[in-house]
Design a protein around this motif. Structure first.
Motif: not given
Length: 380
Positions: A51, A53, A82
């Motif tokens: 993921w 950001c 992340i």
């Protein structure tokens, strides 16, 4: 030299499945994403997710979390990276929810700075994280990739251009890459997370600090030079440390008479960044700052190697009002070790200051030169 394994990867891999978030923090462009992706590659693709950001859609999902939405995101993954987590507001609360809702999922999180990331994470993730710092390559990592001999041959390049992965992997383009790092990334977190009314002052401050590497720094003098008050100087220095541009050493003292007790020296995490700030990449033999570069190189590399092997240390310098001094003191498990740095010359020609040896008779004293520096900055 692509494919250089990071020493920290061994520690991170040993923590997988231990029920805590892996938090990797450090400056931009030092390989945090590359490191975690290399861990992902060892797992079945269907069981991993990445993921980013920097993507607005990812930020939106993670900024307004609920269990049902997160469940649809997580799917069958058991290892989730992340990336650039500092971009998500209240990311600590989101990570806490992810961690508590999906205890079987290993979360690995990167952040480019401790400015906002640590502050928004510390309380929600108390007892739920293993936190590590990543910087540019260490000498140890490069020696493991090539050899002691090859890395010794590169010493002057490292002293001038430093250890950012892109710099090391693209010989011949070092100046251009470092100019881009300094101009595009170095202050990004400072300006992004803090209300800086005079950004030009930050840049001038960094240049002034670059010229004082290895010397005691006076915040009062810096304030007069830059036309700002001492509190602002201290605030800016603190922000630059949190953005991993610089770090400080304090003077060591046990209240021996004449010891300096509140002095500070400032160093850069990377020699190339220090020289890039000054736009000075003159050849080694033509420079007047070789002593400062040698000292900055040794201390930053020593600290990196200790960090990458999860060794807890404290660091100082020592000086008296009579200007007796020792460049570097390392404290490990209540034992002190004293080091003097001399690029050229023989180890036997440098003696420990009498005031120090008389007051600290049990502290080993060593001289680090170009002949024995590898023992200081690596585990070889």
């Amino acid at each position: 030299m692509s494919g250089i394994r990071r020493d920290l990867q061994t520690i991170l891999e040993s923590k997988v499945g231990r029920g805590k978030v892996l938090l990797l923090i450090g400056p931009r462009q030092v390989g945090k994403t590359t490191l975690l992706k290399s861990m992902m590659e060892k797992l079945p693709p269907a069981k991993t997710q990445f993921w980013n950001c920097d993507e607005s859609e990812v930020r939106k999902f993670l900024s307004e979390p609920n269990s049902a939405k997160l469940r649809s995101l997580v799917g069958n993954a058991d290892f989730i990276v992340i990336d650039e987590a500092q971009r998500v507001q209240d990311i600590g609360l989101t990570l806490k929810l992810l961690h508590d809702t999906f205890p079987q999922v290993q979360l690995a999180v990167t952040g480019s700075s401790s400015l906002d990331l640590s502050n928004s994470m510390n309380e929600p993730l108390t007892g739920r994280k293993f936190e590590y710092n990543l910087f540019g390559f260490s000498t140890q990592e490069l020696v493991q990739h090539t050899s002691l001999l090859e890395e010794s041959r590169q010493l002057h390049n490292r002293l001038l251009f430093g250890f950012y992965p892109d710099v090391v992997n693209n010989p011949g383009d070092e100046k251009e890459i470092l100019a881009n790092i300094v101009n595009s990334y170095l202050y990004k977190d400072v300006f992004e997370f803090q209300d800086i009314r005079r950004p030009a002052v930050i840049e001038k401050l960094v240049q002034a600090l670059a010229l004082q590497v290895g010397s005691e720094v006076s915040f009062n003098e810096l304030g007069r030079l830059l036309g700002i008050d001492v509190q602002t100087v201290q605030r800016y220095v603190d922000l630059l440390e949190k953005a991993y541009v610089i770090f400080h050493l304090r003077s060591y003292s046990r209240n021996v008479r004449n010891e300096l007790k509140k002095s500070v020296k400032i160093y850069f995490y990377d020699n190339g960044v220090r020289n890039g700030v000054l736009s000075n990449f003159s050849p080694w033999e033509l420079r007047s700052d070789t002593g400062s570069l040698w000292e900055n190189f040794l201390i930053s590399q020593r600290i990196k190697n200790n960090l990458y092997h999860n060794r807890s240390r404290k660091y100082y310098f020592w000086r008296t009002t009579q200007r007796q001094e020792i460049d570097f003191i390392e404290e490990a498990e209540n034992q002190l070790f004293a080091y003097e740095f001399k690029y050229s010359g023989k180890k036997g020609g440098v003696k420990c200051p009498l005031t120090f040896s008389n007051n600290y008779p049990d502290v080993p004293f060593s001289v680090v030169t170009q002949d024995n520096y590898m023992e200081f900055v690596t585990d070889w």
